[in-house]
Design an enzyme around this catalytic site. Structure first.
Site, PDB file in Angstrom:
ATOM      1  N   ASP A 138      48.558 102.282  53.850  1.00 48.31           N
ATOM      2  CA  ASP A 138      48.910 101.836  52.508  1.00 48.31           C
ATOM      3  C   ASP A 138      47.637 101.676  51.709  1.00 48.31           C
ATOM      4  OD1 ASP A 138      50.584 101.114  50.440  1.00 48.31           O
ATOM      5  OD2 ASP A 138      50.538  98.983  50.961  1.00 48.31           O
ATOM      6  N   HIS A 145      46.900  96.924  39.308  1.00 48.44           N
ATOM      7  CA  HIS A 145      47.444  96.101  40.397  1.00 48.44           C
ATOM      8  C   HIS A 145      46.329  95.368  41.142  1.00 48.44           C
ATOM      9  CE1 HIS A 145      49.888  94.758  43.755  1.00 48.44           C
ATOM     10  NE2 HIS A 145      49.056  95.345  44.588  1.00 48.44           N
ATOM     11  N   GLU A 209      56.976  95.956  46.536  1.00 51.55           N
ATOM     12  CA  GLU A 209      55.934  96.693  45.835  1.00 51.55           C
ATOM     13  C   GLU A 209      56.458  98.108  45.587  1.00 51.55           C
ATOM     14  OE1 GLU A 209      52.308  96.382  48.215  1.00 51.55           O
ATOM     15  OE2 GLU A 209      51.833  94.469  47.247  1.00 51.55           O
ATOM     16  N   GLU A 211      56.066 101.789  45.235  1.00 51.44           N
ATOM     17  CA  GLU A 211      55.032 102.742  45.646  1.00 51.44           C
ATOM     18  C   GLU A 211      55.629 104.136  45.807  1.00 51.44           C
ATOM     19  OE1 GLU A 211      52.409 101.488  48.728  1.00 51.44           O
ATOM     20  OE2 GLU A 211      52.649  99.352  48.285  1.00 51.44           O
ATOM     21  N   ASP A 241      57.053  98.576  49.826  1.00 48.24           N
ATOM     22  CA  ASP A 241      56.213  97.801  50.735  1.00 48.24           C
ATOM     23  C   ASP A 241      56.597  96.329  50.596  1.00 48.24           C
ATOM     24  OD1 ASP A 241      54.202  96.738  52.284  1.00 48.24           O
ATOM     25  OD2 ASP A 241      52.625  97.075  50.803  1.00 48.24           O
ATOM     26  N   ARG A 245      54.265  86.969  50.378  1.00 48.75           N
ATOM     27  CA  ARG A 245      53.011  86.587  49.721  1.00 48.75           C
ATOM     28  C   ARG A 245      52.379  85.326  50.283  1.00 48.75           C
ATOM     29  NH1 ARG A 245      51.712  91.416  47.811  1.00 48.75           N
ATOM     30  NH2 ARG A 245      53.252  92.205  46.332  1.00 48.75           N
ATOM     31  N   GLN A 248      50.744  86.369  53.403  1.00 54.08           N
ATOM     32  CA  GLN A 248      49.606  87.221  53.049  1.00 54.08           C
ATOM     33  C   GLN A 248      48.406  86.387  52.596  1.00 54.08           C
ATOM     34  OE1 GLN A 248      50.597  90.123  50.038  1.00 54.08           O
ATOM     35  NE2 GLN A 248      48.563  91.037  50.007  1.00 54.08           N
ATOM     36  N   LYS A 261      53.142  92.207  55.954  1.00 50.31           N
ATOM     37  CA  LYS A 261      53.610  93.525  55.540  1.00 50.31           C
ATOM     38  C   LYS A 261      54.334  94.268  56.661  1.00 50.31           C
ATOM     39  CE  LYS A 261      51.022  93.807  51.634  1.00 50.31           C
ATOM     40  NZ  LYS A 261      51.467  94.309  50.342  1.00 50.31           N
ATOM     41  N   THR A 265      59.076  98.286  56.091  1.00 52.43           N
ATOM     42  CA  THR A 265      58.702  99.130  54.955  1.00 52.43           C
ATOM     43  C   THR A 265      59.844 100.119  54.777  1.00 52.43           C
ATOM     44  OG1 THR A 265      56.375  98.963  55.582  1.00 52.43           O
ATOM     45  CG2 THR A 265      56.959 100.713  54.024  1.00 52.43           C
ATOM     46  N   GLU A 376      53.060  89.926  40.417  1.00 52.34           N
ATOM     47  CA  GLU A 376      52.479  90.218  39.107  1.00 52.34           C
ATOM     48  C   GLU A 376      53.445  89.870  37.986  1.00 52.34           C
ATOM     49  OE1 GLU A 376      50.220  94.269  39.327  1.00 52.34           O
ATOM     50  OE2 GLU A 376      51.630  94.150  40.988  1.00 52.34           O
TER      51      GLU A 376
HETATM   52 MN    MN Z   1      51.415  97.980  49.262  1.00 44.35          MN
END
Ligand code: MN
Length: 429
Positions: A138, A145, A209, A211, A241, A245, A248, A261, A265, A376
């Site tokens: 990834d 971002h 996320e 992607e 993904d 948080r 993380q 993570k 996925t 975000e």
């Molecule tokens: Mn990612």
């Protein structure tokens, strides 16, 4: 014929299959693996309109033998793309051309009885992972971002670390938890507490996320240039993904994300061939400072692909409400190109292999509505989103359904889409 594509992307092409979902005109023909009603074994398929064309049925009937010979059954008759991925772009183009020809309105030789068995409505099939995933990487290719996350995770420090503009930052993720399932289970993990002693609990900050992931074939051992790396790419799919948080924030220093993570996925159901995407190439962003010579971008390394995220609460689903669109992004805005990412991977001598998955990292843009993740979009929950059912979201709640869609557009080409990646959050009791 289109200036940037081959005969398979010609805007004049039409198909004998009834027109349906605009994501899947004959110029697209993305690959997936479907399980048909009453069956257990997956078949390879391409999406066309509202249908999936079952390549397994056709290959076993010898439909493609005249153009592909003995390869047809080997490459298309199995349960996955593995055999096809192990070949090169020349073969990928021959196979795509053969399928395109079969579906063309002006092809007189379509055998009706076989076609009827091979064509199935997509709503009647289940998509499963269409490949054996090798490595999963990834990246972190969006400048916006990376800057947004830096501000949130490292307040008071430089938001963009000094290496970011010199190399495509990435990490090796967990290949074995990539799936095409329609649920995601809320993970447990360590969460920091003010006392200094973390607790082991279900994440309170489950996020997505947006992607795009490229799936590769085999390449010679690196280093390779970005220009050469482009030919390694078989196709591109949506990817979610999932990210916890709170886990993380506690675990990511100094080695990067790990269990926050690796629990899941989700890969989108349809892999769009790199040849179908040719008409949508764009000049990539100007990079400052210019990259080192071994990372010089390929020509037209960006893709004009608009992607969106939508949310629906359990209450909205129960009422049959349409989802709320919460983000729209464009892959054209990514700073690092696919070619540069792959050239970087191979720059230490590593070999890119068939079935590897290389994800872009969250795609974000300049405005708040271009935030490709909830961290975000809601500024880590401090500015919650209001859903149309009147509730608010800092992060995902159990029962929420996340849908990603993406479409490539160009005024000189027929627009193509990626279908929808859709998954619902379930709690863990
Ligand atoms: Mn990612």
């Amino acid at each position: 014929m289109h200036a940037h594509g081959d005969a398979t992307t010609d805007t004049a092409l039409a198909t004998w299959v009834p027109i349906g979902d605009a994501d899947f005109p004959i110029q697209n023909l993305p690959y997936g693996a479907i399980v048909r009603d009453g069956e257990t074994e997956p078949h390879l398929a391409v999406a066309i309109g509202d249908h999936a064309l079952d390549l397994g049925v056709l290959a076993r009937e010898g439909t493609f033998d005249d153009v592909l010979g003995a390869d047809a059954r080997t490459l298309l008759g199995g349960p996955s793309l593995d055999a096809l991925l192990a070949r090169d772009r020349t073969t990928w183009r021959r196979v795509r051309a053969a399928i395109s020809r079969y579906l063309r309105a002006d092809t007189p030789a379509v055998r009706r009885e076989i076609s009827t068995r091979a064509l199935v409505l997509r709503r009647d099939v289940r998509n499963v992972l269409p490949l054996t995933v090798g490595a999963y990487v990834d990246f972190y290719a969006s400048l916006e971002h990376a800057t947004n996350l830096g501000r949130i995770l490292r307040p008071g420090e430089e938001s963009l670390l000094p290496n970011w503009r010199w190399l495509p930052i990435g990490y090796h993720g967990r290949a074995s938890t990539i799936h095409c399932e329609t649920v995601v289970r809320r993970p447990h993990g360590q969460i920091a507490r003010a006392s200094g002693v973390p607790q082991y609990a279900a994440t309170h900050k489950l996020d997505y996320e947006i992607e795009l992931a490229c799936i590769t074939g085999d390449a010679s051992a690196g280093p390779i240039t970005a220009e050469r790396a482009r030919d390694t790419v078989f196709g591109v799919a949506l990817l979610c993904d999932w990210s916890a948080r709170d886990l993380q924030a506690w675990e990511y220093r100094p080695l990067g994300p790990f269990l926050s993570k690796s629990f899941a996925t989700t890969l989108g159901p349809w892999i769009v061939s790199i040849d179908a995407l040719e008409p949508f190439r764009r000049a990539s962003r100007v990079q400052e400072p210019p990259p080192l010579p071994h990372l010089v971008a390929e020509s037209r390394g960006a893709f004009d692909i608009v992607a969106s995220a939508s949310l629906r609460s359990a209450a909205m689903i129960a009422r049959g409400d349409v989802p709320d669109r919460v983000a729209e992004v464009n892959a054209r805005d990514l700073y690092w190109t696919i070619g540069q990412q792959l050239a970087h991977v191979a720059s230490n001598g590593t070999r890119i292999r068939a079935g590897d998955v290389y994800a872009s990292g969250t795609i974000s843009g300049r405005e708040p509505e271009n935030g490709g993740s909830l961290i975000e979009r809601t500024r880590d929950g401090t500015a919650p989103l209001r859903l149309s059912d009147g509730t608010t979201r800092a992060y995902l709640e159990d029962g929420d359904e996340v849908t990603f869609r993406a479409q490539a557009r160009d005024s000189h080409a027929v627009a193509i889409g990626f279908g929808s990646l859709c998954a619902r959050v379930v709690g863990r009791s």
